[in-house]
Structure formats: C-alpha cells, structure tokens
Scaffold this active site. Structure first.
Site, PDB file in Angstrom:
ATOM      1  N   THR A 196      14.108   9.744  -3.553  1.00 35.48           N
ATOM      2  CA  THR A 196      13.835   9.240  -4.783  1.00 35.48           C
ATOM      3  C   THR A 196      13.839   8.206  -5.224  1.00 35.48           C
ATOM      4  O   THR A 196      13.273   7.474  -5.348  1.00 35.48           O
ATOM      5  CB  THR A 196      14.117  10.931  -6.225  1.00 35.48           C
ATOM      6  OG1 THR A 196      15.164  10.405  -6.717  1.00 35.48           O
ATOM      7  CG2 THR A 196      13.343  11.772  -5.659  1.00 35.48           C
ATOM      8  N   LEU A 242      11.027   7.315  -8.775  1.00 40.14           N
ATOM      9  CA  LEU A 242       9.586   8.259  -8.769  1.00 40.14           C
ATOM     10  C   LEU A 242      10.434   9.602  -8.228  1.00 40.14           C
ATOM     11  O   LEU A 242       9.409  10.030  -6.861  1.00 40.14           O
ATOM     12  CB  LEU A 242       8.126   8.096  -8.353  1.00 40.14           C
ATOM     13  CG  LEU A 242       7.925   6.457  -8.883  1.00 40.14           C
ATOM     14  CD1 LEU A 242       5.602   6.626  -8.861  1.00 40.14           C
ATOM     15  CD2 LEU A 242       7.132   6.543 -10.573  1.00 40.14           C
ATOM     16  N   HIS A 243      10.876  10.454  -8.985  1.00 42.25           N
ATOM     17  CA  HIS A 243      11.314  11.170  -8.932  1.00 42.25           C
ATOM     18  C   HIS A 243      10.318  12.189  -8.817  1.00 42.25           C
ATOM     19  O   HIS A 243      10.658  13.518  -7.743  1.00 42.25           O
ATOM     20  CB  HIS A 243      12.673  11.600  -9.818  1.00 42.25           C
ATOM     21  CG  HIS A 243      13.870  10.840  -9.605  1.00 42.25           C
ATOM     22  ND1 HIS A 243      15.039  10.043  -8.987  1.00 42.25           N
ATOM     23  CD2 HIS A 243      14.243  10.195 -11.175  1.00 42.25           C
ATOM     24  CE1 HIS A 243      14.909   9.541  -9.785  1.00 42.25           C
ATOM     25  NE2 HIS A 243      15.051   9.453 -10.853  1.00 42.25           N
ATOM     26  N   ASP A 244       9.897  13.441  -9.502  1.00 39.35           N
ATOM     27  CA  ASP A 244       9.403  14.292  -8.637  1.00 39.35           C
ATOM     28  C   ASP A 244       8.020  14.672  -8.375  1.00 39.35           C
ATOM     29  O   ASP A 244       7.205  15.058  -7.472  1.00 39.35           O
ATOM     30  CB  ASP A 244       8.823  14.831 -10.850  1.00 39.35           C
ATOM     31  CG  ASP A 244      10.295  14.970 -11.607  1.00 39.35           C
ATOM     32  OD1 ASP A 244      10.869  15.461 -10.866  1.00 39.35           O
ATOM     33  OD2 ASP A 244       9.827  15.509 -12.549  1.00 39.35           O
ATOM     34  N   CYS A 246       7.243  12.382  -5.945  1.00 36.33           N
ATOM     35  CA  CYS A 246       7.885  13.021  -4.125  1.00 36.33           C
ATOM     36  C   CYS A 246       7.926  14.334  -3.822  1.00 36.33           C
ATOM     37  O   CYS A 246       7.471  14.799  -2.530  1.00 36.33           O
ATOM     38  CB  CYS A 246       9.709  12.598  -4.208  1.00 36.33           C
ATOM     39  SG  CYS A 246       9.859  10.860  -4.047  1.00 36.33           S
TER      40      CYS A 246
END
Length: 314
Positions: A196, A242-244, A246
């Site tokens: 991420t 942009l973690h989530d 991904c």
C-alpha cells in the site's frame, strides 16, 4: 453475467470510504451483497453511520449495511481518529443518512449468508480489524470452507508498522481476530503496508481526481486532500498511501499486483510487538503456506483504474 458476489467488511474511515466508492462504481464486476461494519478507525456507531452515508454518495442505496462488533475480541479498543478525523470522514460535512443499518447484526448476517450461498461463491473484502469475521468463525466454524476468498488490508513486513514499530493498524487493533482468521484455513490474500505504501496519492494524481466533476470523485478528492495534510502532520511527510483501496483494486485488476505465498503468523502475546505480522516466505513441512502476501504494485496502473472508476459516478 453477474459480478463477483462480495461482502465488504470495513471501518470507514477515510481510505475505507474511497475503497467503498470504487467497489460500488463497478456493479458489473462486483456484486456487493452488503457492507458490514466494525469498530476501528472510529467507534462502531460512527463506522455504521459512515457506511450508510457512503452508499448514498455512491448512488447505491440498495446496498444493505449491517453494523458489527463494537470492540476487539480481547484487547482494549484502539481508535485512529487522529488520522481520520473525529467523525471518521476527515473534514467532510457529515449529517445523518436517509436510511440506517439493518436490524440484523454483521456477524449473524455473515453466518446466514455464507450458509445460504453455494460454497466458495462469496468473497470477503476486509478493510478494517477482522473482528466480525473472527467472531463469525468462532460462532459457526462450518462457514470457513464456504468462504471463496478473504482479501484483507493488514500487516507489514518490509515497511515496518504504522501504529507501532512493527504493527500495522488493522492487525494491531484486533490481533486475536487476525490470528483466528490466519489459522482458519481460508484462502487469504493480504494487502499490507509493503504494497500500500507503493500506491500513493501524489499531488499530480490528486489533481487528476480533482478534475472529475461528479460527487463520488469530489468526495474522494477531498478525502485524499485531508489524508495528504494528515500525512504531513502525523505521518511520513510524503504523499498519503491508499491502503484500503488496494483490496478493491486487486479484486478488479489482480495483474496490477505481485503476490507471494507465505506462512503468516500474528503476534498476540508481546506488549512490545502486539499485532506484528510474521511473514515467512521460506516454506516447508513445518511452515506451510496459509496466505498470499502482496509485495509489489503498478501504481500508475492503479491510479488509472481509480480515475476510471470514479469517473463513472453520478
């Protein structure tokens, strides 16, 4: 042909919100059966409300929201409102949704749906602590083999942690739940900080999204701008990862990511390393693979897809 049957389990949350907007923009690819929410980035009452608001922003009031667990399985709650704002939605103006969550709770919904659907049909996208899924597996162990796949945002190996020196927030917030899921035998794909941190909302990329004029894109742009300011104040100082999103991007375009089989274990005992993800690529009889770990991402391709999806919004 209908899209992939999908349940999104989340704790909105700035980046969860962007992930939801992406998923709800692709009904031909992702048949979102429901959004289930859990306490995490902010309290459970707020994450449920936020999910109801996001489905309205996305123009998808048909998607049911089921509120889930209000606290971790064992440990004390750990919020992340310093990164998401007191409402969980950054600096967006927040009111009350037109329709609230369903009466049925998230855990009961998960058990009922996984038992009712053909085995292997339903995929779970988990972008918050794994409390709901772990509680469902504890309540009804028979649902484990019925889950098609669990794709989750969580963990860190090469990058180190973002809540402690070695622990990523979603795992640290409920390590005992993550341990149950890792040991359950489900087909598990993990998008950790190693990948991420490669998908960052640079100024140029945020400008592309700001140029899209519909409501979902405007909301995503405002949330990314909030994250950029927060990252400067509290994080690395660089562009926000942009973690989530991904998780959703992998479901839609797995060719954008590189995965490796691994043996995953979760630290649940040490106060110093609670929530650490021990990711071992050296496999053998004593360490069989129980997960796939994302190691690389085509970040330009990811943002091309993000812009395409946000551009579809109403």
């Amino acid at each position: 042909m209908p899209g992939l049957p999908l349940i999104i389990d989340c704790d909105p949350g700035v980046d969860d919100t962007v992930a939801l907007l992406l998923a709800l923009a692709a009904p031909e690819r992702l048949d979102v059966l429901a959004i289930t929410t859990v306490a995490g980035n902010v309290g459970g009452d707020l994450t449920a409300r936020n999910a109801c608001l996001v489905r309205e922003i996305a123009g998808r009031p048909d998607i049911p929201v089921h509120a889930g667990e209000a606290r971790p399985l064992v440990r004390a709650p750990v919020a992340a409102d310093h990164f998401h704002g007191p409402t969980g939605l950054g600096d967006l103006p927040v009111g009350q949704p037109l329709r609230g969550p369903e009466e049925e709770g998230a855990v009961d919904f998960l058990v009922r749906t996984l038992r009712a659907r053909p085995a292997g049909e339903v995929t779970l996208a988990v972008t918050g602590p794994m409390t709901n899924l772990a509680r469902a597996l504890q309540t009804a162990p028979d649902i484990g083999p019925r889950i098609g796949r669990v794709v989750a945002m969580g963990g860190a190996r090469r990058e180190g942690g973002n809540i402690t020196a070695s622990a990523e927030y979603n795992i640290h917030a409920d390590p005992h739940a993550a341990d149950i899921v890792a040991r359950s035998g489900v087909d598990l794909v993990l998008m950790g900080l190693d990948v991420t941190h490669q998908v960052t909302a640079t100024e140029a990329r945020r400008a592309r999204i700001a140029g899209i004029t519909n409501t979902p894109a405007k909301v995503a742009s405002q949330l990314m701008a909030f994250s950029a300011r927060t990252e400067v104040e509290l994080g690395t100082g660089g562009p926000p990862p942009l973690h989530d999103p991904c998780v959703i991007l992998w479901l839609l375009a797995p060719h954008l990511f590189t995965l490796r089989d691994c043996h995953l274990a979760i630290e649940t005992e040490s106060p110093l390393t609670l929530g650490h993800t021990a990711v071992e690529f050296r496999l053998g009889e004593q360490r069989a693979a129980n997960a796939r770990w994302a190691t690389g991402a085509d970040s330009d391709g990811a943002f091309d897809l993000i812009c395409d999806l946000l551009g579809r919004g109403a």
